[in-house]
Design a protein around this motif. Structure first.
Motif, short mmCIF file in Angstrom:
data_model
loop_
_atom_site.label_atom_id
_atom_site.label_comp_id
_atom_site.label_asym_id
_atom_site.label_seq_id
_atom_site.Cartn_x
_atom_site.Cartn_y
_atom_site.Cartn_z
N VAL A 137 -3.59 16.23 5.04
CA VAL A 137 -4.20 15.44 3.97
C VAL A 137 -3.14 14.58 3.29
N THR A 138 -1.97 15.17 3.02
CA THR A 138 -0.90 14.44 2.33
C THR A 138 -0.46 13.22 3.14
N ILE A 139 -0.33 13.43 4.45
CA ILE A 139 0.12 12.33 5.30
C ILE A 139 -0.89 11.19 5.29
N SER A 140 -2.17 11.57 5.21
CA SER A 140 -3.21 10.55 5.25
C SER A 140 -3.49 9.93 3.88
N LEU A 141 -2.92 10.53 2.84
CA LEU A 141 -3.21 10.12 1.46
C LEU A 141 -2.96 8.64 1.17
N PRO A 142 -1.85 8.04 1.64
CA PRO A 142 -1.57 6.65 1.29
C PRO A 142 -2.72 5.69 1.59
N THR A 143 -3.62 6.05 2.53
CA THR A 143 -4.77 5.20 2.82
C THR A 143 -5.60 4.98 1.56
N ALA A 144 -5.69 6.02 0.75
CA ALA A 144 -6.58 5.96 -0.40
C ALA A 144 -5.87 5.48 -1.67
N ILE A 145 -4.56 5.36 -1.61
CA ILE A 145 -3.82 4.99 -2.83
C ILE A 145 -3.69 3.47 -2.92
N PRO A 146 -4.04 2.89 -4.08
CA PRO A 146 -3.88 1.44 -4.23
C PRO A 146 -2.42 1.05 -3.97
N THR A 147 -2.22 -0.06 -3.27
CA THR A 147 -0.85 -0.41 -2.87
C THR A 147 0.05 -0.66 -4.08
N ALA A 148 -0.53 -1.18 -5.17
CA ALA A 148 0.28 -1.42 -6.37
C ALA A 148 0.79 -0.09 -6.92
N VAL A 149 -0.06 0.94 -6.84
CA VAL A 149 0.35 2.28 -7.29
C VAL A 149 1.49 2.80 -6.42
N ALA A 150 1.37 2.54 -5.10
CA ALA A 150 2.42 2.97 -4.18
C ALA A 150 3.75 2.33 -4.55
N GLY A 151 3.72 1.01 -4.79
CA GLY A 151 4.94 0.30 -5.16
C GLY A 151 5.52 0.82 -6.45
N PHE A 152 4.65 1.05 -7.41
CA PHE A 152 5.06 1.55 -8.72
C PHE A 152 5.71 2.94 -8.57
N ALA A 153 5.08 3.78 -7.76
CA ALA A 153 5.60 5.14 -7.52
C ALA A 153 7.00 5.08 -6.91
N LEU A 154 7.19 4.17 -5.96
CA LEU A 154 8.51 4.05 -5.32
C LEU A 154 9.56 3.60 -6.34
N LEU A 155 9.13 2.70 -7.23
CA LEU A 155 10.05 2.24 -8.28
C LEU A 155 10.47 3.40 -9.17
N LEU A 156 9.49 4.23 -9.52
CA LEU A 156 9.78 5.36 -10.41
C LEU A 156 10.69 6.38 -9.74
N LEU A 157 10.66 6.42 -8.41
CA LEU A 157 11.50 7.38 -7.70
C LEU A 157 12.88 6.81 -7.41
N TRP A 158 12.91 5.59 -6.83
CA TRP A 158 14.18 5.04 -6.34
C TRP A 158 14.79 3.98 -7.24
N GLY A 159 14.06 3.53 -8.27
CA GLY A 159 14.58 2.50 -9.17
C GLY A 159 15.84 2.98 -9.89
N PRO A 160 16.59 2.06 -10.54
CA PRO A 160 17.87 2.41 -11.17
C PRO A 160 17.74 3.57 -12.16
N TYR A 161 16.53 3.70 -12.78
CA TYR A 161 16.32 4.81 -13.72
C TYR A 161 15.37 5.85 -13.14
N GLY A 162 15.12 5.75 -11.85
CA GLY A 162 14.16 6.63 -11.19
C GLY A 162 14.67 8.06 -11.02
N ILE A 163 13.77 8.92 -10.63
CA ILE A 163 14.10 10.34 -10.52
C ILE A 163 15.28 10.56 -9.57
N LEU A 164 15.28 9.87 -8.44
CA LEU A 164 16.41 9.99 -7.49
C LEU A 164 17.38 8.82 -7.63
N GLY A 165 16.81 7.65 -7.96
CA GLY A 165 17.61 6.44 -8.03
C GLY A 165 18.76 6.53 -9.04
N ARG A 166 18.55 7.27 -10.12
CA ARG A 166 19.59 7.36 -11.16
C ARG A 166 20.86 8.05 -10.63
#
Lengths: 375, 278
Positions: free
Chosen positions: B103-132
């Protein structure tokens, strides 16, 4: 049930193999051997464990205990790929993207044999299995019988230790089955590779096997030549699974089988003592409904009976007779055409019932379970 | 079966349902799909092929197309290889949480692409969870081509997996067992037996992933920073030029992307039949 062939002269030996799936015992202390060039048929109903034995020999399943020995070498711990057995799967499992030649040569390519060798062996096998016109076809373009021949040729290519056939005729209709059975029998006689067939079809077992091993719920009930297994069944299961059999309960007394008015002389058997409850087992074709004129056969009268049903079933006639004893058990009798024409029967007629061949088996089940039954 | 179905007669004389339904289908599809696509070509070539060519060969336009193709290519390579691996593992092994993973692998089909981009920013962005943690080491994933690839992977992963997994599911297990009894190692079986049966699915998965990644907009606009000549992909270029009022420039790239899709889908249909034929 022990098979008395020595392991060192056998091509395949299965020794004390047991297997459980969860709590269910699938195989319980299985022992048997297959000789060089011999064909053994494992016969049993579905769920008897025959497929599991085959998979254990092939290395596709691991036994909980016991050993598998191929030509004197213990292969129990070896993976399937290192055993060198040839398996003919029920659905043939031909590789769909490879041609007939590609399929047959696959095992040789895996062994890194030179191309010229592979081509030569593939050619020989294509001739042996009469697939000359189909060599460049893909499996989906072949009939069931042709696919089966490819599967056999493919397994023969790398000189297998043993050929294992997993219900190879299961997917085919009756007419083709009979023809292919004969073809395979002839082929096996020619190539002399030890083979194990599994089937639930008794006719197939009798025709294909040099010997038959009868399995019931994970136990080996009897192993022997088709003649012996059919005519001298060791257990009630074997008697009833391999052909039809009538059973009659009684006791043994002074080398006689006794049940009410029935008295049959029997051979002394050290395993059966006087007073022991036994079963009289006899095949429908071993029953006579009149005193034979020519008593060359071992005829013994049983008791009188009343004909209840007469059915014409092609090559022979099937008659149900109720025996004239208190439980009035019905027995099944088959009569050949030669008999039905000179001695026609109809329901209601009283007939003397006699036997030319029978077996006495110890009665292990409860005597009260059934007085007699027709299978 | 379908041939028999169309032979069933429900009426005497002229059957009006057939021409009527075909006409309706075309009339609905025309304004919805065919006319918009046609208008790209009509408008794009209306002021002459020369201006179309100039718009197409503008450095920023060429860069945007190249960036889209390169990032989509790497996302496709990753998704096909890993989609194949995921499908293999999830078919072969039964383990606790297997369905949750599917289910997790197939999940991105249902997620709006803008949400996906935003999520990646929050993770890898300069202040993101991992990005920092990466930022102090000078590793910046966001607003680079890598970010576009990451976004493409995220958005398109279910595509290749979704095409390959069903083929694995229906694959006859005895083929692999037969190969093993004939002497093959697990890898040889995979290479000679399993993979050839997956050729069609792999090609479809790759083309679908690529087609989808080339057109990806919602997630890339967030993670790429949309810098012309640096992180601007073709769809972002179309959007930017349209906003700047340079409709011809936007249109030239739109034509290329549309042709690209036609090409991919033609290959998809032709090659699949060819690969699946035996």
């Amino acid at each position: 049930m022990k098979d008395n062939i020595q392991t060192n002269q056998a091509a395949v030996s299965v020794e004390g193999v047991s297997k459980k799936f969860g709590a269910a015992v699938v195989l319980d202390d299985i022992n048997f051997s297959v000789l060089e060039g011999e064909t053994l048929v494992l016969l049993g109903a579905s769920g008897s464990g025959k497929t599991t034995i085959l998979r254990i020999i092939a290395g596709l399943e691991t036994p909980d205990s016991g050993r598998v020995i191929l030509h004197g070498k213990d292969v129990t711990e070896l993976p399937a790929r290192a055993r060198g057995v040839g398996v003919i799967f029920q659905n043939y499992a031909l590789f769909p993207k490879m041609t007939v030649e590609g399929n047959i040569g696959y095992g040789l390519r895996l062994r890194g044999r030179p191309k010229s060798d592979i081509a030569e062996i593939v050619n020989t096998l294509i001739e042996l299995t009469h697939l000359e016109e189909h060599r460049r076809k893909h499996p989906s373009q072949l009939s069931g019988g042709q696919q089966q021949r490819v599967a056999i040729a493919r397994a023969l290519a790398y000189n297998p230790e043993v050929l294992l056939f997993d219900e190879p005729f299961g997917a085919l209709d009756a007419q083709i089955r009979t023809r292919l059975r004969r073809e395979i029998r002839a082929l096996l006689r020619e190539i002399k590779v030890p083979s194990i067939f599994i089937t639930h079809d008794q006719e197939e077992a009798l025709e294909l096997g040099d010997r038959i091993a009868v399995l019931n719920q994970g136990r080996l009930e009897q192993i022997g030549t088709p003649y012996n297994v059919y005519n001298k069944p060791a257990t009630e299961f074997v008697a009833t699974f391999l052909g039809a059999a009538n059973l009659l309960l009684g006791i043994v007394n002074e080398n006689r089988f006794e049940a009410e008015d029935i008295f049959l002389k029997i051979e002394p058997d050290p395993k059966i003592r006087d007073g022991q409850s036994v079963k009289l087992v006899f095949r429908p074709e071993d029953v006579f409904l009149r005193r034979p004129e020519n008593l060359t056969q071992n005829y013994q009268p049983l008791v009188d009976g009343i004909v209840e049903e007469v059915n014409f079933v092609g090559a022979f006639e099937r008659v149900v007779v109720r025996l004239n004893i208190s439980t009035r058990p019905p027995i099944l009798v088959t009569r050949p055409k030669s008999e039905t024409t000179v001695f026609p029967l109809e329901p209601g007629v009283k007939v003397p019932v006699g036997l030319v061949r029978f077996r006495i088996l110890p009665n292990y089940t409860l005597a009260s379970e059934r007085a007699a039954r027709v299978i | 079966m379908s041939a028999n179905l169309s032979n069933i007669r429900h009426t005497h004389g002229l059957d009006v349902v057939k021409p009527l339904s075909i006409t309706t289908l075309i009339l609905v599809m025309m304004p919805l799909v065919l006319l918009p696509l046609a208008s790209i070509f009509i408008f794009g070539t209306s002021s002459g092929l020369r201006s179309f060519w100039n718009a197409l060969t503008a450095p920023e336009a060429v860069f945007a197309l190249q960036l889209s193709i390169v990032t989509s290519f790497w996302a496709t390579v990753f998704n096909v290889v890993f989609g194949l691996f995921a499908a293999y593992v999830l078919t072969k092994y039964n383990f606790w949480g297997r369905n949750a993973l599917i289910v997790t692998i197939s999940l991105p089909t249902a997620i709006p692409t803008a949400v996906a981009g935003f999520a990646l920013l929050l993770l890898w962005g300069p202040y993101g969870i991992l990005g920092r943690f990466l930022d102090p080491h000078g590793i910046h994933l966001m607003f680079t081509a890598a970010a576009i690839i990451l976004a493409n992977i995220f958005v398109t992963f279910p595509l290749a997996f979704g095409v390959i997994k069903p083929v694995f599911d229906t694959m006859n297990q005895s083929l692999e067992e037969a190969s093993a009894t004939m002497g093959a190692t697990r890898w040889q079986t995979f290479w000679h037996v399993t993979l050839p049966s997956l050729r069609g699915a792999i090609l479809s998965g790759a083309l679908l992933t690529f087609a989808r990644a080339v057109g990806e907009f919602g997630s890339t606009i967030l993670v790429s920073g949309n810098l012309a000549g640096r992180t601007q992909t073709a769809p972002l270029y179309i959007f930017a030029k349209f906003n700047e009022g340079q409709v011809e420039a936007a249109n030239a790239i739109a034509i290329v992307l549309a042709l690209f899709s036609f090409l991919i889908f033609s290959v998809l249909f032709l090659a699949r039949d060819w690969l699946e034929a035996e």
